[in-house]
Design a protein around this motif. Structure first.
Motif, mmCIF file in Angstrom:
data_model
loop_
_atom_site.group_PDB
_atom_site.id
_atom_site.type_symbol
_atom_site.label_atom_id
_atom_site.label_comp_id
_atom_site.label_asym_id
_atom_site.label_seq_id
_atom_site.Cartn_x
_atom_site.Cartn_y
_atom_site.Cartn_z
ATOM 1 N N ALA C 116 0.828 -1.203 0.000
ATOM 2 C CA ALA C 116 0.000 0.000 0.000
ATOM 3 C C ALA C 116 0.862 1.252 0.000
ATOM 4 O O ALA C 116 0.396 2.327 -0.350
ATOM 5 C CB ALA C 116 -0.936 0.000 1.204
ATOM 6 N N LEU C 117 2.111 1.101 0.409
ATOM 7 C CA LEU C 117 2.973 2.277 0.537
ATOM 8 C C LEU C 117 3.645 2.603 -0.791
ATOM 9 O O LEU C 117 3.873 1.719 -1.617
ATOM 10 C CB LEU C 117 4.041 2.008 1.594
ATOM 11 C CG LEU C 117 3.495 1.826 3.015
ATOM 12 C CD1 LEU C 117 4.584 1.335 3.937
ATOM 13 C CD2 LEU C 117 2.882 3.122 3.516
ATOM 14 N N SER C 118 3.975 3.860 -0.960
ATOM 15 C CA SER C 118 4.631 4.264 -2.216
ATOM 16 C C SER C 118 6.088 3.827 -2.200
ATOM 17 O O SER C 118 6.664 3.536 -1.150
ATOM 18 C CB SER C 118 4.537 5.769 -2.382
ATOM 19 O OG SER C 118 5.268 6.402 -1.363
ATOM 20 N N ILE C 120 8.464 5.735 -2.761
ATOM 21 C CA ILE C 120 9.212 6.780 -2.075
ATOM 22 C C ILE C 120 9.324 6.435 -0.594
ATOM 23 O O ILE C 120 10.417 6.422 -0.013
ATOM 24 C CB ILE C 120 8.507 8.149 -2.250
ATOM 25 C CG1 ILE C 120 8.433 8.530 -3.727
ATOM 26 C CG2 ILE C 120 9.226 9.217 -1.445
ATOM 27 C CD1 ILE C 120 9.762 8.780 -4.385
ATOM 28 N N VAL C 121 8.187 6.121 0.017
ATOM 29 C CA VAL C 121 8.198 5.747 1.432
ATOM 30 C C VAL C 121 9.073 4.510 1.636
ATOM 31 O O VAL C 121 9.917 4.471 2.535
ATOM 32 C CB VAL C 121 6.760 5.506 1.938
ATOM 33 C CG1 VAL C 121 6.771 4.864 3.306
ATOM 34 C CG2 VAL C 121 5.984 6.815 1.956
ATOM 35 N N LEU C 124 12.773 5.386 1.400
ATOM 36 C CA LEU C 124 13.281 6.183 2.512
ATOM 37 C C LEU C 124 13.411 5.347 3.784
ATOM 38 O O LEU C 124 14.382 5.483 4.538
ATOM 39 C CB LEU C 124 12.373 7.392 2.740
ATOM 40 C CG LEU C 124 12.364 8.402 1.593
ATOM 41 C CD1 LEU C 124 11.399 9.540 1.872
ATOM 42 C CD2 LEU C 124 13.765 8.938 1.323
ATOM 43 N N VAL C 125 12.440 4.470 4.015
ATOM 44 C CA VAL C 125 12.500 3.633 5.213
ATOM 45 C C VAL C 125 13.732 2.746 5.170
ATOM 46 O O VAL C 125 14.484 2.641 6.139
ATOM 47 C CB VAL C 125 11.256 2.741 5.352
ATOM 48 C CG1 VAL C 125 11.419 1.822 6.535
ATOM 49 C CG2 VAL C 125 10.028 3.566 5.486
ATOM 50 N N TRP C 126 13.938 2.126 4.029
ATOM 51 C CA TRP C 126 15.061 1.189 3.958
ATOM 52 C C TRP C 126 16.398 1.910 3.938
ATOM 53 O O TRP C 126 17.410 1.395 4.413
ATOM 54 C CB TRP C 126 14.905 0.247 2.772
ATOM 55 C CG TRP C 126 13.942 -0.836 3.121
ATOM 56 C CD1 TRP C 126 12.619 -0.879 2.845
ATOM 57 C CD2 TRP C 126 14.235 -2.017 3.886
ATOM 58 N NE1 TRP C 126 12.045 -2.010 3.384
ATOM 59 C CE2 TRP C 126 13.028 -2.732 4.026
ATOM 60 C CE3 TRP C 126 15.387 -2.542 4.474
ATOM 61 C CZ2 TRP C 126 12.940 -3.935 4.720
ATOM 62 C CZ3 TRP C 126 15.307 -3.749 5.158
ATOM 63 C CH2 TRP C 126 14.087 -4.429 5.280
ATOM 64 N N GLN C 127 16.398 3.124 3.411
ATOM 65 C CA GLN C 127 17.597 3.937 3.496
ATOM 66 C C GLN C 127 17.979 4.112 4.973
ATOM 67 O O GLN C 127 19.131 4.012 5.345
ATOM 68 C CB GLN C 127 17.305 5.297 2.869
ATOM 69 C CG GLN C 127 18.484 6.191 2.677
ATOM 70 C CD GLN C 127 18.027 7.572 2.243
ATOM 71 O OE1 GLN C 127 17.214 8.208 2.927
ATOM 72 N NE2 GLN C 127 18.496 8.023 1.102
ATOM 73 N N ASP C 233 10.974 5.411 -8.927
ATOM 74 C CA ASP C 233 10.745 6.078 -7.643
ATOM 75 C C ASP C 233 11.635 5.510 -6.542
ATOM 76 O O ASP C 233 12.217 6.248 -5.748
ATOM 77 C CB ASP C 233 9.298 5.917 -7.162
ATOM 78 C CG ASP C 233 8.279 6.181 -8.230
ATOM 79 O OD1 ASP C 233 8.668 6.306 -9.406
ATOM 80 O OD2 ASP C 233 7.089 6.249 -7.897
ATOM 81 N N ALA C 237 14.380 7.623 -4.370
ATOM 82 C CA ALA C 237 14.250 7.849 -2.935
ATOM 83 C C ALA C 237 15.383 7.197 -2.159
ATOM 84 O O ALA C 237 15.930 7.788 -1.236
ATOM 85 C CB ALA C 237 12.905 7.301 -2.450
ATOM 86 N N GLN C 238 15.762 5.971 -2.542
ATOM 87 C CA GLN C 238 16.679 5.225 -1.684
ATOM 88 C C GLN C 238 18.137 5.602 -1.927
ATOM 89 O O GLN C 238 18.908 5.703 -0.980
ATOM 90 C CB GLN C 238 16.462 3.722 -1.901
ATOM 91 C CG GLN C 238 16.925 2.901 -0.700
ATOM 92 C CD GLN C 238 16.666 1.425 -0.878
ATOM 93 O OE1 GLN C 238 15.991 1.021 -1.813
ATOM 94 N NE2 GLN C 238 17.180 0.636 0.026
#
Lengths: 312, 361, 296
Positions: C116-118, C120-121, C124-127, C233, C237-238
């Motif tokens: 459900a998450l983009s 981008i999210v 960034l989380v895994w970064q 994406d 992001a990452q």
């Protein structure tokens, strides 16, 4: 294209939720058996992998920066603070604007709501026309639409830019709404077409004998019978459009950037000291809307994404 | 002659597939017509064309003398009843009945009165406020008929209206439809694959096959004087016995296996030449047994192979000239396997067909 | 032809009006836009598109640019690993979920929410989780494992695996759901028959169930593959394509040349190559799916 169009995915749409009932494996065995320990053990480890990032995200966002620097990202905060959330929402900077993610949130809302409404309206009428009011060539356009959904967006980006510029809506929210409506059309049309083809054709015939025309049949007969598929389409579109990044960055300008774009700019900005807690709060905030849709809609969500997956 | 419906040279193609092949059909005022045939013969398609739900490829359709070939379904002065009832699920029975009238812009009082009358006729007044989901199959079909009734039209079209009902309800509603026709005296065109429905309801039956009307005649006409082998085999249950042989003796004798059957009493439509290959058809119920058989124009001794008691009557199988012969008789006559009996029939009640053209002789 | 027949054009006029957006999208955007891009990829357009044809020059430059070559290499490497792992893990998880387990709903909810998450999210989380100063490496070392090193995102050799970890986290739950639906779609009598014949369970899966799920596997393959080609994406992001150019992907190349470097034709050529790669995936699939059984 006949009914065999995208058989797997179309079947997936209907069966993904319908078949979610009742497992079909072997009979359940004694509670504690080596087999069960293995199954539940594996599933537990897997779930830790899936759940961990969400946990880390939330925990980090509730800590102050000193604690973040000291500690363990998996540990819960010793001292809970909501300051990072407030900062992420109202103060974080992207470029010259320092009014936080709230701007992106409202932009995303202003993009998502009309895009969802317009794209679903158009696609549902397409599906209805394709099933009940076939005209010469209608199936050809549909086939193009479906194959078109596999074309990488990158190929059509620049022509879209030109088109929007000609219409005078490049860089505006209306322009982005149009882009979302266009690129959402293939999958939604497929979704509605398949659904309408499952409704009895005789109802449509009866309505015609009763003197109802194209629009009256759509609004008074078809629409009231199609609430479930509209819900599925709304789930699909809300999450899809909210999570979009590429179209947002290409077709709008900085003041109008949707939340995802703004989030990325905040977190990956190279200026200043990194405030990891604020970054994580911003990330959670951006994920809240789709997560909310996910947890509220439950099984319908599976249908929605199974339908949307074709979009890739 | 006042025709209610006239179909002229109706042709319908789906791509390269020809579904209806220059059909003509004239339906008289107040007549009850049944379109009968096995699935895929084009009977429902023809009905849909008459209703205006399918665009035809060529030809013309007149209803009450007016050319309606390109008119909207609602403009044709027809009411239609569907196999699946096709009731609008989100509307109450009243809503279903009045939907068409509202679309036509009728005044409220008029709608009210027409719905009331239709509900009275069909005895569904207590159900008016219910949703279709809360109705039984029979009640639903009654509402579907009501929807045609309120339109106050001269032509009713029925598309296999009873096929989704169980056997008991089906015969009840069949009688009701007949009663309705007697009362309203409007024209009805009724599609079915059930020959019992066709025989009991129709003034005339049109038997269709591969998009062509084979025979358009009264029930007794199609039963007694089928125009070709297909109609002969389609009508009647158990179906007609056929024996293939040839005519000899200047057309006075039918030779089949080692049997010679005199056919002098048969009323030929056209006298065939000597030696013509011919199929003789005998209905199982026209075969007589015992003393009756002796009085027939032809009789032969047989051995019973299988007996199927059906209650009031018995269907039995035997062999004549090496071929199976099915016959029906009253269950008063006691029959069992291996019985030796004499069977006979009157050639005048049989049908003869040219073996190559399959047409009636 | 006898009788009055109104013009064919005006029959179903409302339906035709209603279909205008669809016709516009199909013809103008999808067909027109694609052809436009392909045509302009043969020009020397820089800041603005212009029709000055230069043959295959853009493609020659494209294939001699190291950044593009790295992008393609990355995409293929990421693609192969992603396909193999997503489908294998997705199927294995689905098999586990199909063992009449308790709390199936809870397990599924946890496995599926990342979808459900983009991106981008996700990125960034895994970064953050993979951050060497604070994340997994830091934790392991602070537990006394000084030798432990896990910093995929800052190492050009391993950065793709950092992306892969995040990509699998986001997508496998969904593939699991598709596979589970496929497993549940199989007639239960197959299982009964196999039990009567005394065939071991793993053999039933390998020799009976998987071949029966051919359609599901193909669909999943197409879905995952077309997603991989669009990969954008997540990388933005990452890793932003770094370190250096180590995690560049074609979609980034296209975007940068079209909207940043103002070298439009180069971007068009790169996107046309992306289209070509999709066709390579799509055409065999379309052939398998529609080729054999054409219906009227």
């Amino acid at each position: 294209m006949s009914d065999t169009a995208l058989p797997g995915s179309a079947a997936g749409v209907s069966s993904a939720s319908a078949e979610m009932t009742g497992a079909r494996g072997a009979k359940p065995q004694r509670r504690i058996s080596p087999r069960n320990i293995m199954i539940y053990g594996t599933l537990f480890v897997v779930c830790v992998y899936y759940a961990l990032p969400l946990w880390v995200m939330i925990m980090t966002s509730l800590k102050g920066m000193p604690e973040v620097r000291l500690g363990n990202i998996f540990a819960p905060p010793m001292e809970v603070t909501f300051q990072p959330w407030v900062k992420a929402w109202a103060e974080a900077c992207t470029g010259l604007n320092c009014d936080g993610l709230s701007r992106g949130f409202w932009n995303s809302a202003r993009i998502t709501i009309p895009s969802v409404v317009v794209s679903i309206l158009i696609a549902s009428i397409n599906g209805y026309a394709l099933i009940n009011w076939k005209f010469k060539g209608s199936d050809i356009f549909f086939t193009i639409l479906i194959f078109g959904s596999f074309i990488p967006y990158q190929v059509m980006l620049y022509p879209m830019v030109i088109l929007l510029r000609e219409l005078g809506i490049y860089g505006t929210l209306q322009g982005l709404v149009l882009v979302h409506s266009i690129f959402g059309m293939p999958i939604l049309t497929l979704l509605f077409r398949n659904y309408f083809s499952s409704l009895p054709e005789e109802l449509f015939k009866a309505a015609r004998v009763d003197g109802a025309g194209f629009w009256r049949i759509y609004f008074q007969i078809m629409l009231p019978m199609s609430i479930p598929i509209f819900v599925v389409a709304i789930i699909l579109q809300v999450t899809g459009i909210w999570n979009d990044f590429l179209f947002g960055v290409v077709f709008t300008k900085p003041e109008l950037y949707p939340m995802t774009v703004q989030l990325n700019n905040i977190v990956n900005s190279v200026q200043g000291v990194k405030e990891y807690n604020v970054n994580m709060a911003a990330t959670v905030l951006t994920g809240l809307v789709p997560l909310f849709v996910y947890f509220v809609s439950g099984r319908l969500f599976v249908r929605g994404i199974a339908a949307g997956a074709v979009k890739g | 002659m006042d025709y209610s419906i006239q179909v002229k040279n109706l042709t319908l193609n789906f791509g390269n597939v020809s579904v209806l092949k220059s059909l003509d059909l004239d339906v008289k005022e107040g007549e009850f017509i049944v379109l009968l045939g096995s699935s895929g013969c084009g009977k429902s398609t023809l009905l849909n064309c008459i209703a205006g739900l399918l665009d035809i490829t060529d030809g013309q359709i007149f209803i009450k003398g007016k050319n309606v070939t390109w008119s909207e379904p609602s403009q044709r002065g027809i009411g239609m009843v569907f196999q699946s009832y096709a009731l609008y699920p989100q509307m109450s029975v009243r809503g279903n009945l009045s939907f068409g009238l509202k679309n036509a812009g009728l005044p409220k009082a008029e709608i009210e009165q027409r719905v009331k009358r239709a509900a009275e006729i069909l005895q569904i007044e207590p159900l008016l406020e219910r949703k279709p989901a809360a109705l039984s199959g029979g009640q639903r079909q009654r509402v579907a008929i009501g929807r045609a009734l309120v339109r106050d039209v001269d032509v009713f079209l029925f598309d296999e209206p009873l096929s989704n009902l169980d056997a008991k309800l089906r015969s009840d509603l069949r009688v009701e439809i007949k009663r309705l026709h007697q009362r309203l005296k409007n024209t009805m065109v009724y599609v079915t694959h059930d020959q019992v429905e066709a025989m009991t309801l129709a003034d005339r039956i049109a038997i269709m096959r591969n998009g062509v009307i084979q025979q358009f005649d009264t029930p007794s006409g199609v039963y007694n004087r089928p125009v070709n082998l297909y109609v002969a085999s389609f009508i009647g249950s158990p179906s007609m016995n056929f024996f293939e042989g040839k005519l000899t003796d200047g057309g006075k004798t039918f030779e089949f296996a080692d049997l010679r059957i005199p056919v002098g009493d048969y009323a030929f439509d056209s006298k065939p030449a000597d030696g013509t290959k011919v199929v003789l058809g005998i209905r199982p119920e026209h075969v007589s047994i015992g003393e009756e058989a002796a009085k027939s124009s032809f009789s032969v001794p047989c051995e019973i192979e299988i007996v199927e008691p059906m209650g009031a009557e018995v269907v039995a199988y035997t062999r004549v000239g090496g071929q199976t012969l099915t016959f029906r008789c009253s269950s008063d006559i006691e029959l069992k396997d291996g019985d030796k009996v004499t069977l006979g029939f009157d050639i005048a009640r049989g049908s003869m067909f040219d073996a190559t053209s399959e047409r009636r002789l | 032809m006898a009788g009055f027949q109104p013009g064919r054009l005006f029959r179903n006029i409302n339906a035709k009006i209603a279909a205008i957006p669809m016709v516009f999208t199909a013809l103008v955007v999808f067909v027109g836009g694609t052809l436009w891009t392909v045509v302009y990829s043969f020009t020397d357009s820089k800041l603005l598109p212009r029709l000055n044809f230069v043959g295959f020059e853009q493609y020659e430059r494209l294939w001699s640019t190291s950044r593009w070559l790295v992008s393609i290499q990355n995409l293929m490497l990421y693609g192969v690993f992603s396909l193999v792992f997503t489908i294998t893990i997705g199927f294995l998880l689905a098999v586990l979920m199909d063992q009449k387990i308790r709390f199936e709903d809870a397990f599924r909810t946890v496995m599926l929410y990342p979808f459900a998450l983009s991106f981008i999210v996700t990125g960034l989380v895994w970064q953050w989780v993979l951050n060497p100063q604070f994340g997994i490496e830091h934790i392991a070392r602070s537990l006394g494992m000084d030798w432990f090193s896990f910093d995929p995102l800052n190492n050009p050799q391993t950065v793709l695996f950092g992306l892969l970890i995040a990509g699998l986290w986001q997508g496998t739950g969904f593939v699991m759901c598709l596979m589970l639906a496929g497993l549940r779609g199989i007639d239960e009598e197959i299982w009964k028959a196999a039990r009567v014949d005394g065939i071991p369970r793993w053999k039933v899966y390998v020799f009976i169930i998987i071949p029966m799920m051919r359609a599901v596997f193909i669909t999943t393959l197409v879905i995952v593959a077309s997603g991989i080609i669009r990969l954008y994406d997540l990388v933005v992001a990452q890793t932003s394509g770094g370190p250096g150019n180590a995690s560049q992907v074609p979609a980034m190349y296209v975007y940068d040349y079209m909207f940043q470097a103002q070298n439009l034709a180069q971007g068009f050529a790169a996107s046309s190559m992306m289209l070509l790669s999709v066709l390579i995936v799509l055409i065999p699939w379309a052939y398998l799916e529609f080729g054999g059984k054409k219906r009227v």
